[in-house]
Structure formats: C-alpha cells, structure tokens
Design a protein around this motif. Structure first.
Motif, PDB file in Angstrom:
ATOM      1  N   LYS A  40       0.795  -1.122   0.020  1.00  0.00           N
ATOM      2  CA  LYS A  40      -0.107   0.187  -0.108  1.00  0.00           C
ATOM      3  C   LYS A  40       0.782   1.331   0.200  1.00  0.00           C
ATOM      4  N   THR A  41       1.944   1.197   0.809  1.00  0.00           N
ATOM      5  CA  THR A  41       2.862   2.327   0.981  1.00  0.00           C
ATOM      6  C   THR A  41       3.558   2.699  -0.472  1.00  0.00           C
ATOM      7  N   TYR A  44       2.782   1.847  -3.403  1.00  0.00           N
ATOM      8  CA  TYR A  44       1.889   2.243  -4.566  1.00  0.00           C
ATOM      9  C   TYR A  44       1.319   3.650  -4.143  1.00  0.00           C
ATOM     10  N   ASP A  45       1.140   4.019  -2.929  1.00  0.00           N
ATOM     11  CA  ASP A  45       0.651   5.364  -2.835  1.00  0.00           C
ATOM     12  C   ASP A  45       1.657   6.401  -2.962  1.00  0.00           C
ATOM     13  N   GLU A  46       2.863   6.087  -2.867  1.00  0.00           N
ATOM     14  CA  GLU A  46       4.172   7.097  -3.230  1.00  0.00           C
ATOM     15  C   GLU A  46       4.359   7.228  -4.688  1.00  0.00           C
ATOM     16  N   ASP A  63       2.059   7.876  -6.742  1.00  0.00           N
ATOM     17  CA  ASP A  63       0.930   8.699  -7.496  1.00  0.00           C
ATOM     18  C   ASP A  63       1.272  10.221  -6.702  1.00  0.00           C
ATOM     19  N   ARG A  80      -1.373  12.511  -5.259  1.00  0.00           N
ATOM     20  CA  ARG A  80      -1.882  12.111  -3.858  1.00  0.00           C
ATOM     21  C   ARG A  80      -0.845  12.941  -3.001  1.00  0.00           C
TER      22      ARG A  80
END
Length: 535
Positions: free
Chosen positions: A198-199, A201-203, A205, A208
């Motif tokens: 999760k971390t 893939y969030d980074e 974008d 975001r």
C-alpha cells in the motif's frame, strides 16, 4: 514477463547466498524437516570465509544490493519496532534515500510526456542535473516562466513492473516463513508486506502527495511552527510534481544550526508541539518525518521554524481514536494502569472478552520499570511500542493508524533528543493533552458538535416520517391480507425492539454535557416504541 521474473529470482538468490541470509533463517526454531535442508544447500558444500558482519548489517547490505524497492522495504521494516528485533531495526534505520540518479534524458522525456509540452515551454530554466535522488523519484531544480523558483519531482521510469515482481516474491517468502516457523509467524511477515504494498503504490501517485502537501500547508497557514512549500497545481501530474523550492538547513546539520545560533531547546519543543497539533487538532499528520524530509528555516534562528517536504505518507485518526489515545497517555502519566486496560477494551483495540485484571497486570509489568527512570529519560515511543507488544499477547488487532503514529512519534522523539538531549517530552506533551481534553468539552466544541448533528435533522426526520406513514397505512380488510399482516407483524416488532434497545443504549451512554446532541436516541426510542405497540 515470466523470463524477467525468473531472472529477478536468480538475482535475489545470488544476493541471499552472498550475504548468507539463509543462515539467519536456519537460526530460527524451524521444524525438523526444514532444519534438515541446511545440509543440502550446494553452496555450503565447500569452505566459506567467515562473515564478521552482524545479522542486521548483512540484511541491510543485501537490501541495498537488491535496489530501490528493497531499500524502501528495509526502511519500512525499520519502523516496525513492535515486530523486529531491536538490533535489526537499528541497523535498517541506517538505510537512507541515497540512490544513484537515473538518466536525465529519461527524466526530461517523462516530464514532457506527462505535461504535454516541451520542458523549455513549461520552464524558464530547467537543471538536468538532479538535486537529489531517492528510491522512487528524483528532483530537479527549475524556474517557472513567471519567475518562481521551483523543484520538479519525477517518478523513476519502469518501476511498476519491478515492484510487481518484487512484491510477488516478497509475498511468497513471507507466506513460506509464516508456514514454516512459529517465530516468523509472530512477526506477521505477510501483514508487513501488505503494508509495504500500500505504501509503495501510494508513493507512486504524485497527485496524492501534492494533495497531502496542500492540506498540510493549509493546516499550518501563518503558523510560526511549520512551513510547507506551495504546490503549483497547473504543472502537477500523476508522475510529476512541481512545488516551491525551499532554502533551509537540514535538521541534522548541527554545525550549521549552531553557527546561526538556533535556539535548540525551542526547536526540539516545537517539533513535539507540531506532532501533537497534527495528531489531535488536525487529525492529519505527516507520517514520514525522517531527517531527510525536515529542514529548518534560516530566517529567524531565535524563533526556529520547521520546513516539511515529501508528504507521500499521511496518517489520520478518528475522533474516537484521538480521545482514547489522549486518555491513554494521560492515564500512563498517572500510572493508572487499570484505566489504560479498560480504555483498550472500550476502544475495541483488544477483544471485549479480555479480562481487565490480567491485562492491567501485564501493562503494569511492562511500564513500572520504565517509570523508575527520570521523566525526561522516558521515551514516549518506547512506551507505546512496549504497550502494543503487550497488547498483541491479548489478541490486539493491528491498527494501521496507530502503527503510523508510533513510527512518527519515534522519529520526532529521536530527532528532538538529538537536537536537545535534555528534552522532557512529558512536560511538553502533558499540558497540550490536558488543554485538548478541556477544549473537547468546552461549550464552543459542544455547540459545534450540536450544529454538525443538527445538519442531519432534516434527512433523519424525513426518513422517520416516511417510515411512520408507511406503517400507519390502513390494513386491507380481507382474510388473505390479515394473514399476511400477521406474518409480517413479528419482524416489525423485532425491528422495533432493536430500535428501542439501541436508542436506550445511546441515550444512556451520552455524557450529560452532550445530552443536547442526543436527539437520534429519542428518534430511535419513539420509532421502536411505535413498532412494538402498533396494531
């Protein structure tokens, strides 16, 4: 794709053999059939030079050798001190975003593809030589046509296929470790890899990250505590972020901070104040506050201001978590372990079936030795870490928001004590927590809560009116309809009983000061009573 994955597997295997990570696995208490495999490894059949490195050093060097994705994974592991051995976590904490930059031509091509214009059309000046390079992105200095100095952050090309391959192998290794070892199962390796997935893939974008930075900037607008660079939204894309360039001293550059006569005590205390303001006042906290992301403004060293960058990882707490966390910390300070245990059960962090006396005794056993030291030497982060380790024995579910909170607190606390070794975290935090608790029960706060709930009145009232109108329709007088009504009467009475019980529970649990905000309880009571006594 399969060929690439197999190649990657062989690469991982070579690194494991080079740093003898397989020896670390066989040092764990494994089943007999797995221990027997120690003697069938071909690379162990000839003499090997003894390694003088510790297990933590071997793991760190192996992750560095495997590249950016594994480096990032090592950084995540270093924050999970509730799961990792202390010596390994300390060594992994040395992993820094010190990755060789990728080719500047690739960087320019990706920026132009994302922006849809040439770099020369978007910027008055663009430095092809990167300012810094990290595991997932690198940063270039530039100047907008309007004259503002900015930095351009661009994601490394071709990361997603590598991430997918590496994650697949990491999941496989984690599942194998859980299956084969009780000790490894206690560390929950699959959950750790899930967090990492999760971390990472969030980074990837950057929109975001831009939104997080914009919110954090708005939260501290005009504050002397923290400055967040401005985002230039017209030039932001999923893989490109353009923000104001900041000029400050890296927070770990102690020599420069001393040269400009920075008030180090105030700087350390303001770091703690920023943390608690984000967690309790804003419920929106920067969860990646390692030294590489924190700078100090050079403008007013007698009243130092922090500068925060890289807002890719943000944490938040619900009002309930905020309340229980504040009460927990204050109860800890007073050594009221009974209250700490009860708060954990009330908040749902541990199962409701947990025996309060047993949990209280376990907490006392962990915390009493800590409190034997002077208050200024007591670590908040260590206290939370020990508490979570104890709670896990009582089947405490992992709370992702609390893990992020603990990681951030450990970073802030370590940084604060590095800046000012005599920092007394308790004397800084206690007045803040007590003031926050008082403000929650202030007339202004209660009025705000009441106004928020009043906004829901028209919607709830309409739903209640529609329900009562449908229930009060005259029955059709024929035998078939009567039999149908009898068949449907008991489910409605069951619903009524549920509403009546929920309303009574809600009304009974409402604090006296908040009674004015308990109108939903009365609606549920009235509706439940009507459904039970109606014909």
């Amino acid at each position: 794709m399969k060929l690439l994955a197999i190649r990657r597997l062989f690469r991982i295997q070579r690194v494991i053999i080079r740093y003898r990570l397989d020896d670390l696995l066989f040092d764990l208490p494994l089943p007999f059939w797995l221990r027997a495999l120690r003697h069938v490894r071909p690379w162990c059949w000839w003499p090997r030079t003894p390694l003088t490195l510790t297990r933590g050093e071997r793991l760190r060097l192996a992750l560095e050798d495997l590249g950016p994705i594994f480096i990032k994974f090592g950084q995540l592991l270093s924050t999970r001190r509730d799961l990792m051995p202390v010596d390994v976590a300390d060594e992994l904490a040395k992993l820094q975003d010190n990755v060789p930059p990728f080719d500047s031509q690739q960087s320019v091509a990706l920026i132009e593809q994302q922006l849809g214009v040439k770099v020369s059309e978007a910027f008055a000046r663009f430095d092809s030589q990167p300012l810094a390079s990290a595991s997932v992105a690198q940063v270039h200095a530039a100047q907008l046509k309007s004259g503002e100095e900015v930095v351009v952050k661009v994601i490394r090309p071709g990361l997603k296929p590598i991430i997918r391959q590496d994650l697949a192998w990491l999941f496989l290794l984690a599942k194998f470790a859980e299956y084969s070892s009780t000790e490894a199962r206690r560390l929950h390796p699959v959950e750790v890899v899930n967090d990492y997935e999760k971390t990472i893939y969030d980074e990837l974008d950057l929109l975001r990250e831009a939104a997080n930075a914009s919110q954090l900037r708005r939260n501290f607008e005009g504050s002397p505590l923290l400055y967040v660079p401005q985002i230039y939204w017209e030039w932001c894309r999923p893989k490109v972020l353009v923000m104001e360039r900041i000029y400050g001293v890296q927070v770990t550059d102690m020599a420069t901070l001393a040269d400009q006569r920075t008030d180090m005590k105030l700087l350390a205390e303001r770091g703690v104040e920023i943390f608690f303001t984000q967690v309790f006042n804003h419920s929106f906290f920067h969860a990646d506050m390692h030294p590489g992301n924190i700078f100090v403004s050079t403008c007013t060293p007698w009243s130092p201001q922090y500068i925060a960058i890289d807002c890719g990882i943000i944490g938040s707490l619900t009002p309930e978590d905020q309340d229980y966390l504040a009460r927990n910390l204050l109860a800890f300070f007073k050594r009221d372990y009974r209250k700490v245990a009860q708060l954990h059960i009330d908040s749902g962090w541990v199962p409701a079936s947990t025996k309060v006396n047993d949990f209280e005794a376990a907490i006392r056993t962990v915390c009493e030795p800590i409190f034997e030291r002077p208050l200024k030497d007591i670590s908040f982060g260590l206290l939370l870490m020990r508490l979570f380790q104890t709670a896990r024995r009582f089947n405490m579910e992992i709370q992702p928001q609390l893990v992020l909170l603990q990681k951030t607190l450990l970073n802030i606390e370590g940084l604060g004590r590095q800046l000012y070794p005599d920092l007394d975290l308790w004397s800084t935090a206690q007045p803040f927590l007590e003031r926050w608790m008082r403000e929650r029960m202030s007339p202004k706060s209660l009025l705000h809560t009441f106004q928020t709930q009043v906004e829901q009145v028209p919607h709830v009232a309409q739903m209640t009116r529609d329900l009562l109108e449908r229930l009060s329709q005259p029955a059709v007088q024929d035998p078939l309809a009567s039999r149908q009504e009898l068949r449907t009467a008991w489910p409605l009475r069951l619903v009524g009983a549920a509403l009546l019980g929920a309303g009574a529970t809600f009304a009974g649990s409402t604090v006296a000061l908040e009674a004015i905000a308990a109108w939903p309880a009365w609606v549920m009571l009235a509706s439940g009573l009507y459904l039970i006594v109606r014909r």
